[in-house]
Scaffold this motif. Structure first.
Motif, mmCIF file in Angstrom:
data_model
loop_
_atom_site.group_PDB
_atom_site.id
_atom_site.type_symbol
_atom_site.label_atom_id
_atom_site.label_comp_id
_atom_site.label_asym_id
_atom_site.label_seq_id
_atom_site.Cartn_x
_atom_site.Cartn_y
_atom_site.Cartn_z
ATOM 1 N N ASP A 71 -8.930 -13.536 -0.872
ATOM 2 C CA ASP A 71 -10.357 -13.547 -0.514
ATOM 3 C C ASP A 71 -10.871 -12.164 -0.098
ATOM 4 O O ASP A 71 -11.473 -12.001 0.960
ATOM 5 C CB ASP A 71 -10.627 -14.554 0.614
ATOM 6 C CG ASP A 71 -10.333 -15.981 0.188
ATOM 7 O OD1 ASP A 71 -10.515 -16.278 -1.009
ATOM 8 O OD2 ASP A 71 -9.929 -16.778 1.046
ATOM 9 N N GLY A 72 -10.602 -11.184 -0.912
ATOM 10 C CA GLY A 72 -11.086 -9.841 -0.633
ATOM 11 C C GLY A 72 -10.259 -9.060 0.370
ATOM 12 O O GLY A 72 -10.604 -7.941 0.715
ATOM 13 N N VAL A 73 -9.186 -9.628 0.862
ATOM 14 C CA VAL A 73 -8.310 -8.938 1.810
ATOM 15 C C VAL A 73 -6.976 -8.694 1.135
ATOM 16 O O VAL A 73 -6.356 -9.625 0.624
ATOM 17 C CB VAL A 73 -8.102 -9.784 3.094
ATOM 18 C CG1 VAL A 73 -7.161 -9.081 4.055
ATOM 19 C CG2 VAL A 73 -9.428 -10.085 3.758
ATOM 20 N N ARG A 74 -6.551 -7.435 1.111
ATOM 21 C CA ARG A 74 -5.238 -7.102 0.563
ATOM 22 C C ARG A 74 -4.232 -7.057 1.712
ATOM 23 O O ARG A 74 -4.458 -6.387 2.709
ATOM 24 C CB ARG A 74 -5.268 -5.749 -0.134
ATOM 25 C CG ARG A 74 -6.014 -5.780 -1.413
ATOM 26 C CD ARG A 74 -5.931 -4.446 -2.099
ATOM 27 N NE ARG A 74 -6.610 -4.528 -3.369
ATOM 28 C CZ ARG A 74 -6.955 -3.500 -4.092
ATOM 29 N NH1 ARG A 74 -6.677 -2.274 -3.675
ATOM 30 N NH2 ARG A 74 -7.564 -3.664 -5.231
ATOM 31 N N GLU B 221 -6.228 -4.617 14.810
ATOM 32 C CA GLU B 221 -7.310 -5.370 14.149
ATOM 33 C C GLU B 221 -6.908 -5.752 12.726
ATOM 34 O O GLU B 221 -7.171 -6.860 12.273
ATOM 35 C CB GLU B 221 -8.602 -4.556 14.131
ATOM 36 C CG GLU B 221 -9.281 -4.487 15.479
ATOM 37 C CD GLU B 221 -9.653 -5.864 16.002
ATOM 38 O OE1 GLU B 221 -10.190 -6.689 15.238
ATOM 39 O OE2 GLU B 221 -9.398 -6.120 17.198
ATOM 40 N N ARG B 222 -6.281 -4.820 12.007
ATOM 41 C CA ARG B 222 -5.840 -5.106 10.638
ATOM 42 C C ARG B 222 -4.792 -6.216 10.638
ATOM 43 O O ARG B 222 -4.780 -7.079 9.756
ATOM 44 C CB ARG B 222 -5.290 -3.832 9.992
ATOM 45 C CG ARG B 222 -4.974 -4.004 8.520
ATOM 46 C CD ARG B 222 -4.580 -2.717 7.841
ATOM 47 N NE ARG B 222 -3.503 -2.033 8.530
ATOM 48 C CZ ARG B 222 -3.610 -0.838 9.089
ATOM 49 N NH1 ARG B 222 -4.751 -0.182 9.071
ATOM 50 N NH2 ARG B 222 -2.565 -0.283 9.680
ATOM 51 N N ASP B 223 -3.909 -6.227 11.649
ATOM 52 C CA ASP B 223 -2.920 -7.302 11.764
ATOM 53 C C ASP B 223 -3.607 -8.656 11.940
ATOM 54 O O ASP B 223 -3.218 -9.649 11.324
ATOM 55 C CB ASP B 223 -1.988 -7.047 12.946
ATOM 56 C CG ASP B 223 -1.065 -5.856 12.732
ATOM 57 O OD1 ASP B 223 -0.948 -5.388 11.579
ATOM 58 O OD2 ASP B 223 -0.478 -5.388 13.725
ATOM 59 N N LYS B 224 -4.633 -8.696 12.791
ATOM 60 C CA LYS B 224 -5.365 -9.956 13.015
ATOM 61 C C LYS B 224 -6.045 -10.426 11.739
ATOM 62 O O LYS B 224 -6.012 -11.614 11.404
ATOM 63 C CB LYS B 224 -6.401 -9.782 14.128
ATOM 64 C CG LYS B 224 -5.802 -9.660 15.495
ATOM 65 C CD LYS B 224 -6.882 -9.451 16.536
ATOM 66 C CE LYS B 224 -6.283 -9.209 17.898
ATOM 67 N NZ LYS B 224 -7.285 -8.896 18.921
ATOM 68 N N ILE B 225 -6.656 -9.505 11.023
ATOM 69 C CA ILE B 225 -7.340 -9.856 9.767
ATOM 70 C C ILE B 225 -6.328 -10.378 8.753
ATOM 71 O O ILE B 225 -6.585 -11.373 8.069
ATOM 72 C CB ILE B 225 -8.121 -8.644 9.225
ATOM 73 C CG1 ILE B 225 -9.311 -8.340 10.137
ATOM 74 C CG2 ILE B 225 -8.575 -8.874 7.792
ATOM 75 C CD1 ILE B 225 -9.974 -7.006 9.855
ATOM 76 N N ALA B 226 -5.174 -9.730 8.661
ATOM 77 C CA ALA B 226 -4.133 -10.173 7.728
ATOM 78 C C ALA B 226 -3.633 -11.564 8.098
ATOM 79 O O ALA B 226 -3.471 -12.430 7.229
ATOM 80 C CB ALA B 226 -2.977 -9.177 7.718
ATOM 81 N N ASN B 227 -3.400 -11.791 9.387
ATOM 82 C CA ASN B 227 -2.943 -13.111 9.844
ATOM 83 C C ASN B 227 -3.950 -14.197 9.481
ATOM 84 O O ASN B 227 -3.581 -15.265 8.981
ATOM 85 C CB ASN B 227 -2.716 -13.118 11.350
ATOM 86 C CG ASN B 227 -1.497 -12.327 11.763
ATOM 87 O OD1 ASN B 227 -0.707 -11.883 10.933
ATOM 88 N ND2 ASN B 227 -1.360 -12.122 13.060
ATOM 89 N N LEU C 5 -4.068 -14.796 5.599
ATOM 90 C CA LEU C 5 -2.887 -15.522 5.130
ATOM 91 C C LEU C 5 -2.910 -16.971 5.590
ATOM 92 O O LEU C 5 -2.648 -17.890 4.808
ATOM 93 C CB LEU C 5 -1.616 -14.833 5.629
ATOM 94 C CG LEU C 5 -1.229 -13.552 4.902
ATOM 95 C CD1 LEU C 5 -0.231 -12.750 5.721
ATOM 96 C CD2 LEU C 5 -0.673 -13.873 3.532
ATOM 97 N N THR C 6 -3.239 -17.202 6.853
ATOM 98 C CA THR C 6 -3.263 -18.559 7.394
ATOM 99 C C THR C 6 -4.308 -19.413 6.683
ATOM 100 O O THR C 6 -4.034 -20.564 6.323
ATOM 101 C CB THR C 6 -3.540 -18.530 8.913
ATOM 102 O OG1 THR C 6 -2.545 -17.716 9.528
ATOM 103 C CG2 THR C 6 -3.491 -19.918 9.505
ATOM 104 N N SER C 7 -5.489 -18.850 6.455
ATOM 105 C CA SER C 7 -6.533 -19.617 5.785
ATOM 106 C C SER C 7 -6.194 -19.887 4.323
ATOM 107 O O SER C 7 -6.706 -20.840 3.734
ATOM 108 C CB SER C 7 -7.888 -18.917 5.897
ATOM 109 O OG SER C 7 -7.866 -17.702 5.180
ATOM 110 N N ALA C 8 -5.312 -19.078 3.730
ATOM 111 C CA ALA C 8 -4.884 -19.303 2.341
ATOM 112 C C ALA C 8 -3.662 -20.219 2.273
ATOM 113 O O ALA C 8 -3.110 -20.434 1.194
ATOM 114 C CB ALA C 8 -4.580 -17.972 1.666
#
Length: 165
Positions: A72-75, A122-128, A131-134
């Motif tokens: 979803d737009g996040v690598r 912040e990048r760790d939180k966004i990645a988490n 991934l969780t939502s996927a």
């Protein structure tokens, strides 16, 4: 020039020091020792990550390493990825990811390091969240975690993921 470290201008010539001018950043010539140190910092294949991967491989697990996932737009690039079971494992360094036990605030150049480390968290939180939502199970292991305990955490996550499928 953008990759050079910036210094703080502490003395202005001619006249009294203006507080707003004292915070102006001026380019500092690159220090060969500092440049060598910064180049030596690895993004992947760190010693704790290699130790975990080696232990998992010896235990019979097969996985992808440093595998990029576009969600979803996040690598996101987890250190160890079990694609079929949808488990992503990150091995986080205490300094770079601000470990609550061992992470420390740098004493020099805090104007540079504080925002950089904050962005990492912040990048760790966004990645988490991505991934969780996927539908992925996310596991973050600190570099100071004993290897046996880290392997046990990964095995438990994989067993839980197998039961869910």
């Amino acid at each position: 020039m953008a990759d050079r470290f910036m210094g703080t201008l502490s003395v202005m010539q001619g006249g009294p020091i203006d507080e707003s001018a004292a915070a102006v950043r001026v380019p500092r010539p690159p220090d060969p020792g500092r440049s060598r140190n910064m180049r030596a910092i690895r993004r992947a294949d760190t010693k704790p990550e290699l130790a975990l991967r080696s232990a998992l491989h010896r235990a019979g697990f097969r996985f992808r390493k440093d595998h990029r996932l576009d969600l979803d737009g996040v690598r996101v690039r987890p250190d160890v990825v079990f694609t079929r079971r949808r488990v992503a494992v990150f091995v986080d360094g205490c300094f770079w990811h601000v470990c609550p036990t061992h992470g420390r605030q740098p004493e020099t150049n805090d104007w540079y390091w504080t925002p950089k480390l904050r962005r990492n968290v912040e990048r760790d939180k966004i990645a988490n969240e991505a991934l969780t939502s996927a539908g992925w199970r996310v596991l973050r292991v600190w570099e100071h975690t004993p290897i046996e305990a880290a392997v046990d955490l990964v095995v438990a996550a994989l067993e839980h993921a197998s039961e869910a499928n």
